[in-house]
Design a protein around this motif. Structure first.
Motif, PDB file in Angstrom:
ATOM      1  N   UNK A 166      46.601  28.564  51.703  1.00  0.00           N
ATOM      2  CA  UNK A 166      47.688  29.199  50.957  1.00  0.00           C
ATOM      3  C   UNK A 166      47.139  29.886  49.706  1.00  0.00           C
ATOM      4  N   UNK A 167      47.677  31.049  49.417  1.00  0.00           N
ATOM      5  CA  UNK A 167      47.138  31.868  48.345  1.00  0.00           C
ATOM      6  C   UNK A 167      47.221  31.194  46.981  1.00  0.00           C
ATOM      7  N   UNK A 168      46.101  31.159  46.301  1.00  0.00           N
ATOM      8  CA  UNK A 168      46.087  30.677  44.923  1.00  0.00           C
ATOM      9  C   UNK A 168      45.271  31.652  44.090  1.00  0.00           C
ATOM     10  N   UNK A 169      45.545  31.704  42.797  1.00  0.00           N
ATOM     11  CA  UNK A 169      44.794  32.643  41.967  1.00  0.00           C
ATOM     12  C   UNK A 169      43.385  32.112  41.761  1.00  0.00           C
ATOM     13  N   UNK A 170      42.402  32.903  42.177  1.00  0.00           N
ATOM     14  CA  UNK A 170      41.022  32.466  42.047  1.00  0.00           C
ATOM     15  C   UNK A 170      40.458  32.883  40.690  1.00  0.00           C
ATOM     16  N   UNK A 171      40.752  34.115  40.321  1.00  0.00           N
ATOM     17  CA  UNK A 171      40.306  34.577  39.008  1.00  0.00           C
ATOM     18  C   UNK A 171      41.093  35.833  38.633  1.00  0.00           C
ATOM     19  N   UNK A 172      41.301  36.005  37.335  1.00  0.00           N
ATOM     20  CA  UNK A 172      41.916  37.233  36.858  1.00  0.00           C
ATOM     21  C   UNK A 172      40.853  38.004  36.087  1.00  0.00           C
ATOM     22  N   UNK A 173      40.529  39.212  36.565  1.00  0.00           N
ATOM     23  CA  UNK A 173      39.449  39.983  35.971  1.00  0.00           C
ATOM     24  C   UNK A 173      40.035  41.092  35.105  1.00  0.00           C
ATOM     25  N   UNK A 174      39.659  41.130  33.840  1.00  0.00           N
ATOM     26  CA  UNK A 174      40.110  42.230  32.972  1.00  0.00           C
ATOM     27  C   UNK A 174      39.241  43.446  33.208  1.00  0.00           C
ATOM     28  N   UNK A 175      39.880  44.577  33.388  1.00  0.00           N
ATOM     29  CA  UNK A 175      39.120  45.809  33.609  1.00  0.00           C
ATOM     30  C   UNK A 175      39.246  46.671  32.350  1.00  0.00           C
ATOM     31  N   UNK A 176      38.199  46.636  31.538  1.00  0.00           N
ATOM     32  CA  UNK A 176      38.274  47.393  30.283  1.00  0.00           C
ATOM     33  C   UNK A 176      37.591  48.745  30.423  1.00  0.00           C
ATOM     34  N   UNK A 177      38.164  49.588  31.255  1.00  0.00           N
ATOM     35  CA  UNK A 177      37.613  50.929  31.440  1.00  0.00           C
ATOM     36  C   UNK A 177      38.601  51.938  30.871  1.00  0.00           C
ATOM     37  N   UNK A 178      38.080  53.053  30.322  1.00  0.00           N
ATOM     38  CA  UNK A 178      38.977  54.008  29.668  1.00  0.00           C
ATOM     39  C   UNK A 178      39.910  54.718  30.660  1.00  0.00           C
ATOM     40  N   UNK A 179      41.089  55.078  30.202  1.00  0.00           N
ATOM     41  CA  UNK A 179      42.036  55.843  31.011  1.00  0.00           C
ATOM     42  C   UNK A 179      42.243  57.223  30.407  1.00  0.00           C
ATOM     43  N   UNK A 180      42.643  58.231  31.150  1.00  0.00           N
ATOM     44  CA  UNK A 180      42.813  58.184  32.615  1.00  0.00           C
ATOM     45  C   UNK A 180      41.460  58.049  33.307  1.00  0.00           C
ATOM     46  N   UNK A 181      41.388  57.126  34.219  1.00  0.00           N
ATOM     47  CA  UNK A 181      40.112  56.754  34.830  1.00  0.00           C
ATOM     48  C   UNK A 181      39.441  57.922  35.532  1.00  0.00           C
ATOM     49  N   UNK A 182      40.242  58.809  36.131  1.00  0.00           N
ATOM     50  CA  UNK A 182      39.639  59.898  36.893  1.00  0.00           C
ATOM     51  C   UNK A 182      39.057  60.961  35.969  1.00  0.00           C
ATOM     52  N   UNK A 183      39.653  61.100  34.778  1.00  0.00           N
ATOM     53  CA  UNK A 183      39.119  62.072  33.827  1.00  0.00           C
ATOM     54  C   UNK A 183      37.801  61.581  33.233  1.00  0.00           C
ATOM     55  N   UNK A 184      37.699  60.263  33.054  1.00  0.00           N
ATOM     56  CA  UNK A 184      36.484  59.704  32.470  1.00  0.00           C
ATOM     57  C   UNK A 184      35.392  59.470  33.504  1.00  0.00           C
ATOM     58  N   UNK A 185      35.698  59.697  34.766  1.00  0.00           N
ATOM     59  CA  UNK A 185      34.712  59.502  35.815  1.00  0.00           C
ATOM     60  C   UNK A 185      34.115  58.104  35.740  1.00  0.00           C
ATOM     61  N   UNK A 186      34.975  57.099  35.630  1.00  0.00           N
ATOM     62  CA  UNK A 186      34.503  55.738  35.370  1.00  0.00           C
ATOM     63  C   UNK A 186      33.595  55.210  36.462  1.00  0.00           C
ATOM     64  N   UNK A 187      33.648  55.814  37.646  1.00  0.00           N
ATOM     65  CA  UNK A 187      32.795  55.309  38.718  1.00  0.00           C
ATOM     66  C   UNK A 187      31.311  55.463  38.364  1.00  0.00           C
TER      67      UNK A 187
END
Lengths: 284, 294
Positions: A235-256
């Motif tokens: 049964x689904x349980x929360x394993x971890x909550x990951x904060x994503x601190x990348x700038x937005x808009x993500x596509x403009x910043x080319x965060x990849x």
């Protein structure tokens, strides 16, 4: 990193002080009855999660881990067995105009035109809007999703990407506080998918909505989410909550291209890998 | 602002964007692809009747069994252009009998729709109604309806009521079963979407289940028309002194084979017309379903 600057672009920031909780799940346990087998299956167990206003939360996890069940519980389509789920401080008792939803298979009424599909939420619930306001909103949201000129088209005349933009317009037209999305881009080809992700980011940046988004794609999770919630297998349980601190808009910043992106992606993959292998082996 | 790449635009835009449409004029192959099927059909049928005529004139088969095409058309023309004089006991006119049969068929189909559509919807929507009705529906639907004709003749005599009853019984089950199946197969995601956007229970039926089921009902009616036509002809062959079925029996009894072939041709035309009508109706009411199949 240009985090602070990017955060300033969106209306509200989840990490900012005074963040208001919009969705609060406390000890949520939900399941299904399998009548034929006289069994009941626990889909989610003891989910504790608080989602703040304006936050973009992505749920990832293996197939059958209960992600959809969680979103359905927020939508009011399933009832909690134990624990509570609150939206804007009130326990969820059923669907409401404060929550809109986008579906994986679009779920557009095939007998309705684009315009009529987008208008449907107005027909089903009374939002105390004048006829002019409704027409104006339908027009505005069709324009927002770039479908002006297709108002009279039927879904079967549109491509997958266009259908899902109708689905998004329908979810946004009643201007809900919360946008729920259940693998909305899973059936869309890779190129269109990337374009749709960037558009969705733009839509919600405009409206300041809280988004709960399910995906199978770790890339999609990292590129869209403020937080990525990794859910374990049944049964689904929360394993971890990951904060994503990348700038937005993500596509403009080319965060990849950023090293943090790769690290985050790798970290989530490690969390999901064991679970995915377990699913693949069919371990109950 | 991000825009989607060009590959995402589909047929609709290709048809609506003027810069992407060029006027090619009429080429021979386009003229042929549009009118070709008609030309072929006309030539084909003309050849068929000419061969028939030649074959009949050769005398290879007794004209009692196979009249010439020309005498069939003569009987057809005569039968359609004359009506029985007032006070006649029985008519020899195809027009009179055609009208009689079509009227009974229409009344029967109307009754079958009035009973079959709500019953099918109820069976799909309520499991108790389904549980109670389904054994009878399956039993009667699987029973060859012709087996019931003697029973209804016994009940109702050689009357219009008997003939209409047979039509109703023939047509009602395909309509009912299709409506039932339509409700049962309504896509779950459409129902979920409607619920999320605030649909009440009655909204779910009127705004999702019924529109979804409509094309099923129409194909039920389509099957019902076919079955009903069989029903009406059988009922008239068995008993009564009116209708195309009666005219077939009578022309056989009086060795009037030209008239019999003329009636059979009328039946083919009536049947094809009705089927074409329902196809058109389906394309009009549910274009989305037609397109899905392509």
């Amino acid at each position: 990193m240009k985090v602070a600057e990017a955060k300033a672009l969106s209306e509200s920031s989840p990490a900012a002080d005074g963040a208001t909780p919009v969705i609060v799940s406390k000890g949520l346990t939900v399941g299904y009855k399998l009548h034929r087998e006289r069994k009941q299956l626990t889909a989610l167990r003891n989910i504790n999660l608080t989602i703040n206003r304006g936050e973009f939360v992505v749920l990832v996890g293996p197939s059958g881990c209960g992600k959809t069940t969680f979103i359905n519980a927020i939508a009011g389509l399933v009832e909690p067995w134990e624990g509570t789920i609150e939206v804007n401080g009130r326990p969820v008792t059923g669907p409401g105009p404060d929550r809109g939803m986008v579906f994986q298979d679009y779920a557009l009424m095939p007998w309705r035109t684009v315009e009529s599909n987008v208008r449907m939420p107005f027909e089903l619930q009374n939002l105390n809007l004048s006829k002019e306001e409704m027409n104006e909103r339908v027009r505005r949201y069709i324009k927002l999703v770039d479908l002006s000129g297709f108002e009279k088209s039927y879904p079967y005349e549109l491509s997958g990407g266009m259908k899902q933009r109708v689905g998004i317009a329908r979810a946004l037209v009643s201007e809900p506080d919360i946008l729920l999305a259940d693998e909305p881009f899973a059936a869309i080809d890779a190129m269109t998918r990337e374009a749709m992700q960037s558009e969705l980011e733009r839509f919600v940046a405009n409206t300041g909505q809280t988004v709960v988004f399910i995906t199978h794609s770790i890339d999609e999770a990292v590129i869209l989410g403020d937080r990525v919630v990794v859910i374990s297998y049944r049964p689904g349980q929360i394993k971890e909550v990951v904060d994503v601190n990348l700038p937005r808009p993500r596509f403009d910043y080319d965060v990849k291209m950023l090293p943090e992106y790769g690290e985050m992606r790798d970290h989530i993959w490690r969390l999901v890998k064991d679970e995915a292998l377990q699913t693949a082996r069919g371990v109950q | 602002m991000a825009t989607l790449d060009d590959s995402d635009r589909t047929s609709v835009e290709a048809h609506t964007d003027p810069s992407r449409i060029q006027d090619t004029g009429w080429t021979m192959s386009e003229v042929w692809s549009r009118y070709g099927p008609w030309v072929v059909t006309i030539v084909n049928l003309t050849a068929f009747f000419c061969l028939w005529q030649l074959f009949a004139m050769s005398g290879a088969i007794n004209p009692l069994f196979l009249p010439s095409a020309s005498s069939m058309f003569e009987a057809l023309w005569h039968g359609l252009t004359t009506t029985a004089p007032p006070g006649a006991v029985v008519s020899g006119s195809i027009a009179d009998h055609l009208f009689y049969s079509l009227r009974n068929l229409s009344i029967g189909l109307a009754i079958a729709c009035v009973i079959g559509i709500p019953a099918g919807l109820l069976m799909g929507g309520n499991k108790y109604v389904e549980m109670i009705l389904s054994p009878y529906v399956w039993a009667l639907a699987s029973l060859p309806r012709i087996a019931l004709v003697p029973l209804f003749i016994l009940f109702l005599g050689f009357t219009v009521k008997m003939q209409i009853t047979i039509v109703v019984l023939s047509a009602v089950f395909p309509i009912m079963i299709n409506a039932w199946a339509g409700v049962k197969t309504t896509e779950k995601s459409l129902l979920a979407a409607a619920k999320v956007f605030g649909a009440s229970r009655s909204d779910l039926y009127t705004k999702v289940v019924f529109p979804y089921t409509l094309p099923f009902i129409i194909s039920g009616v389509q099957q019902g028309i076919g079955r009903g036509l069989i029903g009406v002809i059988i009922a008239e062959i068995f008993g009564g002194s009116n209708g195309l079925g009666y005219l077939i029996r009578r022309s056989a009894d009086t060795f009037n084979s030209s008239l019999m072939y003329a009636v059979l041709l009328v039946l083919v035309i009536v049947s094809l017309t009705l089927i074409q009508f329902t196809r058109w109706l389906e394309a009009y009411v549910a274009p989305w379903r037609h397109m899905d199949r392509l």
